[in-house]
Write a protein that holds these residues in place. Structure first.
Motif, PDB file in Angstrom:
ATOM      1  N   LEU A  48      13.841  30.557 -68.830  1.00 10.79           N
ATOM      2  CA  LEU A  48      14.486  29.697 -67.843  1.00 10.79           C
ATOM      3  C   LEU A  48      15.727  30.363 -67.261  1.00 10.79           C
ATOM      4  N   VAL A  49      16.571  30.902 -68.127  1.00 13.48           N
ATOM      5  CA  VAL A  49      17.802  31.557 -67.674  1.00 13.48           C
ATOM      6  C   VAL A  49      17.472  32.733 -66.767  1.00 13.48           C
ATOM      7  N   SER A  50      16.475  33.521 -67.139  1.00 13.71           N
ATOM      8  CA  SER A  50      16.074  34.663 -66.319  1.00 13.71           C
ATOM      9  C   SER A  50      15.587  34.213 -64.943  1.00 13.71           C
ATOM     10  N   ARG A  51      14.765  33.177 -64.906  1.00 14.73           N
ATOM     11  CA  ARG A  51      14.258  32.667 -63.627  1.00 14.73           C
ATOM     12  C   ARG A  51      15.386  32.115 -62.763  1.00 14.73           C
ATOM     13  N   LEU A  52      16.290  31.372 -63.389  1.00 16.85           N
ATOM     14  CA  LEU A  52      17.410  30.817 -62.630  1.00 16.85           C
ATOM     15  C   LEU A  52      18.305  31.927 -62.080  1.00 16.85           C
ATOM     16  N   ALA A  53      18.546  32.959 -62.878  1.00 14.16           N
ATOM     17  CA  ALA A  53      19.424  34.050 -62.453  1.00 14.16           C
ATOM     18  C   ALA A  53      18.857  34.801 -61.256  1.00 14.16           C
ATOM     19  N   ARG A  54      17.535  34.813 -61.119  1.00 13.00           N
ATOM     20  CA  ARG A  54      16.908  35.524 -59.995  1.00 13.00           C
ATOM     21  C   ARG A  54      16.685  34.642 -58.781  1.00 13.00           C
ATOM     22  N   ASP A  55      17.021  33.367 -58.852  1.00  8.83           N
ATOM     23  CA  ASP A  55      16.795  32.433 -57.751  1.00  8.83           C
ATOM     24  C   ASP A  55      17.904  32.581 -56.712  1.00  8.83           C
ATOM     25  N   ALA A  56      17.589  33.213 -55.597  1.00  8.87           N
ATOM     26  CA  ALA A  56      18.581  33.453 -54.547  1.00  8.87           C
ATOM     27  C   ALA A  56      19.042  32.165 -53.872  1.00  8.87           C
ATOM     28  N   ALA A  57      18.325  31.073 -54.056  1.00  8.80           N
ATOM     29  CA  ALA A  57      18.721  29.798 -53.457  1.00  8.80           C
ATOM     30  C   ALA A  57      19.901  29.157 -54.194  1.00  8.80           C
ATOM     31  N   LEU A  66      24.925  33.003 -65.005  1.00 12.65           N
ATOM     32  CA  LEU A  66      23.641  33.230 -65.682  1.00 12.65           C
ATOM     33  C   LEU A  66      23.470  34.694 -66.061  1.00 12.65           C
ATOM     34  N   TRP A  67      23.853  35.615 -65.185  1.00 13.30           N
ATOM     35  CA  TRP A  67      23.740  37.047 -65.509  1.00 13.30           C
ATOM     36  C   TRP A  67      24.704  37.424 -66.631  1.00 13.30           C
ATOM     37  N   LEU A  68      25.883  36.808 -66.652  1.00 11.27           N
ATOM     38  CA  LEU A  68      26.801  37.051 -67.775  1.00 11.27           C
ATOM     39  C   LEU A  68      26.200  36.539 -69.078  1.00 11.27           C
ATOM     40  N   LEU A  69      25.505  35.404 -69.010  1.00 10.27           N
ATOM     41  CA  LEU A  69      24.815  34.883 -70.192  1.00 10.27           C
ATOM     42  C   LEU A  69      23.720  35.845 -70.644  1.00 10.27           C
ATOM     43  N   VAL A  70      22.943  36.355 -69.696  1.00  8.07           N
ATOM     44  CA  VAL A  70      21.889  37.322 -70.041  1.00  8.07           C
ATOM     45  C   VAL A  70      22.506  38.538 -70.730  1.00  8.07           C
ATOM     46  N   ALA A  71      23.630  39.017 -70.208  1.00  8.84           N
ATOM     47  CA  ALA A  71      24.298  40.171 -70.819  1.00  8.84           C
ATOM     48  C   ALA A  71      24.768  39.831 -72.234  1.00  8.84           C
ATOM     49  N   TYR A  72      25.350  38.646 -72.418  1.00 12.34           N
ATOM     50  CA  TYR A  72      25.806  38.239 -73.753  1.00 12.34           C
ATOM     51  C   TYR A  72      24.633  38.190 -74.729  1.00 12.34           C
ATOM     52  N   LEU A  73      23.520  37.629 -74.281  1.00 11.29           N
ATOM     53  CA  LEU A  73      22.358  37.509 -75.165  1.00 11.29           C
ATOM     54  C   LEU A  73      21.717  38.863 -75.453  1.00 11.29           C
ATOM     55  N   ALA A  74      21.829  39.801 -74.503  1.00  7.51           N
ATOM     56  CA  ALA A  74      21.220  41.122 -74.680  1.00  7.51           C
ATOM     57  C   ALA A  74      22.067  42.041 -75.567  1.00  7.51           C
ATOM     58  N   LEU A 112      16.731  23.218 -62.899  1.00  9.11           N
ATOM     59  CA  LEU A 112      16.149  23.320 -64.241  1.00  9.11           C
ATOM     60  C   LEU A 112      14.676  22.955 -64.209  1.00  9.11           C
ATOM     61  N   GLU A 113      14.385  21.848 -63.563  1.00 10.92           N
ATOM     62  CA  GLU A 113      13.013  21.347 -63.533  1.00 10.92           C
ATOM     63  C   GLU A 113      12.081  22.297 -62.775  1.00 10.92           C
ATOM     64  N   ARG A 114      12.589  22.898 -61.727  1.00  6.37           N
ATOM     65  CA  ARG A 114      11.787  23.807 -60.903  1.00  6.37           C
ATOM     66  C   ARG A 114      11.410  25.080 -61.661  1.00  6.37           C
ATOM     67  N   HIS A 115      12.286  25.532 -62.544  1.00  6.91           N
ATOM     68  CA  HIS A 115      12.070  26.815 -63.219  1.00  6.91           C
ATOM     69  C   HIS A 115      11.661  26.701 -64.678  1.00  6.91           C
ATOM     70  N   TRP A 116      11.559  25.504 -65.229  1.00  2.28           N
ATOM     71  CA  TRP A 116      11.257  25.341 -66.650  1.00  2.28           C
ATOM     72  C   TRP A 116       9.863  25.870 -66.961  1.00  2.28           C
ATOM     73  N   THR A 142       6.427  17.892 -64.986  1.00  4.24           N
ATOM     74  CA  THR A 142       5.404  18.897 -65.210  1.00  4.24           C
ATOM     75  C   THR A 142       6.030  20.263 -65.248  1.00  4.24           C
ATOM     76  N   PRO A 143       5.555  21.128 -66.123  1.00  2.00           N
ATOM     77  CA  PRO A 143       6.105  22.484 -66.169  1.00  2.00           C
ATOM     78  C   PRO A 143       5.777  23.219 -64.884  1.00  2.00           C
ATOM     79  N   ASN A 144       6.645  24.112 -64.531  1.00  2.00           N
ATOM     80  CA  ASN A 144       6.469  24.892 -63.319  1.00  2.00           C
ATOM     81  C   ASN A 144       5.678  26.153 -63.638  1.00  2.00           C
ATOM     82  N   ALA A 145       4.742  26.472 -62.789  1.00  2.00           N
ATOM     83  CA  ALA A 145       3.921  27.660 -62.997  1.00  2.00           C
ATOM     84  C   ALA A 145       4.520  28.868 -62.311  1.00  2.00           C
ATOM     85  N   ALA A 146       5.653  28.726 -61.644  1.00  2.00           N
ATOM     86  CA  ALA A 146       6.252  29.847 -60.910  1.00  2.00           C
ATOM     87  C   ALA A 146       6.846  30.847 -61.875  1.00  2.00           C
ATOM     88  N   GLY A 147       6.964  32.090 -61.379  1.00  2.00           N
ATOM     89  CA  GLY A 147       7.723  33.094 -62.106  1.00  2.00           C
ATOM     90  C   GLY A 147       6.908  33.888 -62.992  1.00  2.00           C
TER      91      GLY A 147
END
Length: 147
Positions: A48-57, A66-74, A112-116, A142-147
C-alpha cells in the motif's frame, strides 16, 4: 580527558533521544488488538505504501512522507531491532500507522481504498489504523486490482 567527556555526552545524548523515541512510539501505538493486526498486515501495508508513494495524483508533501517511510523501512537500522520478538516489528507497524494517519489527512481516505492490495477485512483494519471510522454501509470495500 576532555575527549572522553565529549564522547560520553554524545553517547548519553543519543541514548536519551532513543529512549524518547521509544516513549513516543509507545504513546502513539495503536490500541488493543490493532497493533497485532498491523503486524499481521505488514506485507500488504508495505505494498500500500509503495503504491501510494508512486501515485502522482497525491500531493507532493504526502508522497515525500511516504518515500521517507519507505527509506526508514528499508534501512537495516530500526528504533527496536527486528530480531527482538514481536517488538522488533511493532515499531515498524507503529511508524506505518502514524504515516497512514498523515496520508489520510493530506490525501483523504479514498487514496487508501483505491490502492489497498488486500482483503476487505484488512482494509477495515487499515482504516482503524489510520484513525478512520468503519466504512459506511454501501461503501466500496473491494480490494483494488491496480498496481
Amino acid at each position: 580527558m576532555d575527549g572522553w567527556v565529549v564522547v560520553g555526552a554524545v553517547v548519553g545524548g543519543t541514548a536519551l533521544l532513543w529512549l524518547l523515541a521509544l516513549v513516543a512510539l509507545a504513546v502513539a501505538r495503536p490500541r488493543g488488538s490493532l497493533l497485532t493486526e498491523a503486524i499481521r498486515l505488514l506485507p500488504d501495508l508495505l505494498r500500500l505504501v509503495s503504491r501510494l508513494a508512486r501515485d502522482a495524483a497525491l500531493p507532493r508533501r504526502v508522497r515525500v512522507r511516504l518515500w521517507l517511510l519507505v527509506a526508514y523501512l528499508a534501512l537495516p537500522i530500526d528504533l527496536v531491532p527486528d530480531f527482538i520478538p514481536v517488538l522488533g516489528y511493532a515499531d515498524d507497524a507503529i511508524v506505518v500507522a502514524l504515516v497512514l494517519r498523515s496520508v489520510v489527512r493530506g490525501a483523504g481516505p479514498q487514496a487508501l481504498e483505491r490502492h489497498w492490495p488486500g482483503t476487505p477485512d484488512g482494509l477495515a483494519a487499515v482504516r482503524r489504523l489510520a484513525g478512520l471510522p468503519a466504512a459506511q454501509a454501501g461503501g466500496d470495500q473491494t480490494p483494488n486490482a491496480a498496481g
